[in-house]
Design an enzyme around this catalytic site. Structure first.
Site, short mmCIF file in Angstrom:
data_model
loop_
_atom_site.label_atom_id
_atom_site.label_comp_id
_atom_site.label_asym_id
_atom_site.label_seq_id
_atom_site.Cartn_x
_atom_site.Cartn_y
_atom_site.Cartn_z
CG ASN A 25 -0.83 -0.28 2.45
OD1 ASN A 25 -0.25 -1.28 2.80
ND2 ASN A 25 -1.21 0.64 3.31
CG ASP A 26 -0.13 4.17 2.76
OD1 ASP A 26 -1.06 3.62 2.15
OD2 ASP A 26 -0.25 4.64 3.90
CD GLN A 42 2.76 0.81 5.81
OE1 GLN A 42 1.92 0.27 6.51
NE2 GLN A 42 3.99 1.05 6.25
CE1 TYR A 85 -0.22 -0.90 10.23
CE2 TYR A 85 -1.65 0.83 11.10
CZ TYR A 85 -1.46 -0.48 10.72
OH TYR A 85 -2.49 -1.38 10.82
CB SER A 86 2.38 5.35 6.33
OG SER A 86 1.96 4.40 5.40
NE ARG A 144 -3.79 5.47 10.20
CZ ARG A 144 -4.92 5.22 10.83
NH1 ARG A 144 -4.91 4.95 12.12
NH2 ARG A 144 -6.07 5.22 10.18
CG ASP A 145 -0.21 7.76 8.20
OD1 ASP A 145 0.29 6.68 8.58
OD2 ASP A 145 -1.35 7.87 7.75
CD GLU A 206 -5.77 6.38 6.72
OE1 GLU A 206 -5.68 5.49 7.58
OE2 GLU A 206 -5.98 6.12 5.52
C1 FRU Z 1 -3.14 4.62 4.60
C2 FRU Z 1 -2.82 3.86 5.88
C3 FRU Z 1 -2.00 4.71 6.83
C4 FRU Z 1 -1.31 3.68 7.68
C5 FRU Z 1 -1.02 2.59 6.66
C6 FRU Z 1 -1.10 1.19 7.20
O1 FRU Z 1 -3.42 3.76 3.54
O2 FRU Z 1 -4.01 3.41 6.49
O3 FRU Z 1 -2.76 5.65 7.58
O4 FRU Z 1 -0.15 4.16 8.28
O5 FRU Z 1 -1.99 2.74 5.64
O6 FRU Z 1 -0.70 0.27 6.23
#
Ligand code: FRU
Length: 463
Positions: A25-26, A42, A85-86, A144-145, A206
């Site tokens: 993902n991200d 991710q 996580y991100s 987060r992030d 996010e």
């Molecule tokens: C966005 C998200 C972030 C998080 C990550 C987890 O897609 O939900 O907020 O850090 O993906 O994989």
């Protein structure tokens, strides 16, 4: 770079970043460090669901040829045991700093998040240093992030986080630091008066990011819970920008319209970085979608899912954010063919790794481009509407997104890969991204009422 299970996939991407296997993902930690580009992402290496996230890692000298490395950060400590996580990356004193959120699920099922950092001298081996500060009071666990950047004038580091207030409203909070180690909580980025300017808040923000383009500060974020409004905000979650101003530690929203960054189907969680030429580039994840739809994506049966977008250059012109394909991608071009197009035209390329640059001689009349059998780009001149449609693999029905253009359509650039399409309209005034899963024969066709010229490049790829 075609490796892992993607190598034998029917839907392989030739020049997009995909996972080796499992779920991507991200984009995370994007940076050029000591002359090498790093893209982290991710990654669930153990399956195609959203769990066990680590930071997958790729490096490149040119943003085109990638080398895959071992994951940089994996769940290992009490503060990140259920997911790394991100987050983002910065360089200070020859050290690469990664900032991320540690996701922890307690035995009773409750979840906690920690804001952590790690450092590296070579950009390959990382040392974790654990949480930087306590969870801020007044917010749910959805904080987060981290995005970190340096403000020259104040000689101060800023760290912003996406957050959810206790009454479940999306927001962003910030911290400041002189040394990247001791952080002072600054509160919410935007005051209640500023936030009240927004037509919709959503329940969580996010992946916040801040970028300055031609002297304009732009706040990029991925709000969740924005309701659809006619042709806008149609995906499950959005990625959007607001133009903002900053005066010392006060952030103000200049233009409160939540402008979506991409008009396609699954663009999400973009992150910006600066390339070797000083351009602001952006990668994003293709794609966010409801889990029940995600798990039917045809690549799931092959053991992988999702990809990143191509890198795009960001500029701010005529009061708007523009996105163009990164210049570096021109080195992917293998062969070039120029055609005049009129009424009807079609090619059957050997591979679906293509760049298509179409220029219309005058303001365009109505037209339709078709990719294989399932995906169309249709222009209606009367109302300056561009309609992007594809066959949805889940519902088996066509679905569409509509872009309302301010000016007539004169230039269209398409980046087509095995199962993805990125459409750049009029020099990047609007962009739309999508995945398509279509096993019919390779085919690209045009049907229209006016003349133009199209340049087709076959792009480097192994499929
Ligand atoms: C966005 C998200 C972030 C998080 C990550 C987890 O897609 O939900 O907020 O850090 O993906 O994989």
């Amino acid at each position: 770079m075609l490796d892992g299970v993607v190598k034998s996939s029917k839907y392989a991407s030739s020049y997009h970043i995909t996972p080796l296997e499992g779920l991507l993902n991200d984009p995370n930690g994007l940076i050029c460090f000591k002359g090498i580009y790093h893209v982290f992402y991710q990654w669930n290496a153990t399956g195609t669901t959203h769990e066990n996230k680590s930071w997958g890692h790729l490096i490149s000298k040119d943003l085109v040829n990638w080398e895959r490395l071992a994951p940089a950060l994996v769940p290992s400590e009490y503060y990140d045991k259920n997911g790394v996580y991100s987050g983002t990356a910065v360089e200070k004193d020859n050290l690469l700093y990664l900032f991320y959120t540690g996701n922890v699920i307690n035995e009773d099922g409750s979840k906690v998040s920690y804001q952590c950092y790690a450092t590296s001298e070579d950009g390959i081996v990382f040392e974790k240093h654990g949480p930087m500060f306590e969870h801020p009071p007044g917010y749910t666990r959805h904080v987060r992030d981290p995005k970190v950047w340096f403000e020259e004038e104040e000689q101060l580091w800023y760290l912003i986080l996406g957050a959810q207030t206790e009454d479940e409203m999306g927001t962003a909070i910030y911290y400041t630091s002189r040394d990247l180690k001791e952080w002072t909580f600054g509160g919410e980025m935007f005051s209640p008066e500023e936030l009240a300017k927004l037509s919709q808040r959503g329940f969580m923000w996010e992946c916040p990011d801040i970028v300055t383009l031609n002297n304009q500060r732009v706040f990029i974020y991925s709000p969740q819970g924005i309701e659809a409004q006619s042709n806008r905000y149609l995906n499950i979650y959005q990625s959007a920008y607001l133009t903002i101003k900053k005066n010392q530690q006060t952030f103000m929203i200049e233009h409160p319209e939540i402008v979506e960054l991409d008009h396609g189907f699954e663009f999400y969680a973009p992150q910006t970085f600066v390339d070797k030429n000083g351009n602001q580039l952006m990668f994003a994840w293709m794609g966010v979608m409801p889990p029940e739809v995600e798990q039917t994506q045809p690549t799931i049966a092959e053991g992988w899912v999702h990809q990143l977008t191509i890198p795009r250059v960001l500029t701010f012109e005529n009061g708007k954010l523009y996105q163009r394909p990164a210049q570096q991608l021109s080195t992917l071009r293998q062969s070039k063919q120029v055609f005049s197009i009129e009424n009807k035209w079609e090619i059957k390329p050997k591979s679906m790794a293509l760049e298509v640059d179409a220029i219309f001689e005058e303001a365009s009349g109505d037209f339709e481009w078709k990719i294989k059998e399932s995906t169309q780009i249709t222009y209606q001149q009367k109302n300056k509407r561009l309609v992007i449609s594809r066959l949805n693999w889940f519902t088996k029905l066509p679905e569409q997104r509509i872009i309302e253009l301010e000016d007539d359509l004169k230039v269209l650039r398409l980046f087509i890969d095995g199962s993805s399409l990125e459409v750049f309209v009029n020099e990047g005034e609007a962009v739309a991204s999508l995945r398509y899963f279509d096993n019919s024969n390779n085919r690209l066709s045009y049907h229209g009422t006016n003349q133009g010229q199209v340049t087709i490049y076959e792009l480097k790829g192994e499929k």
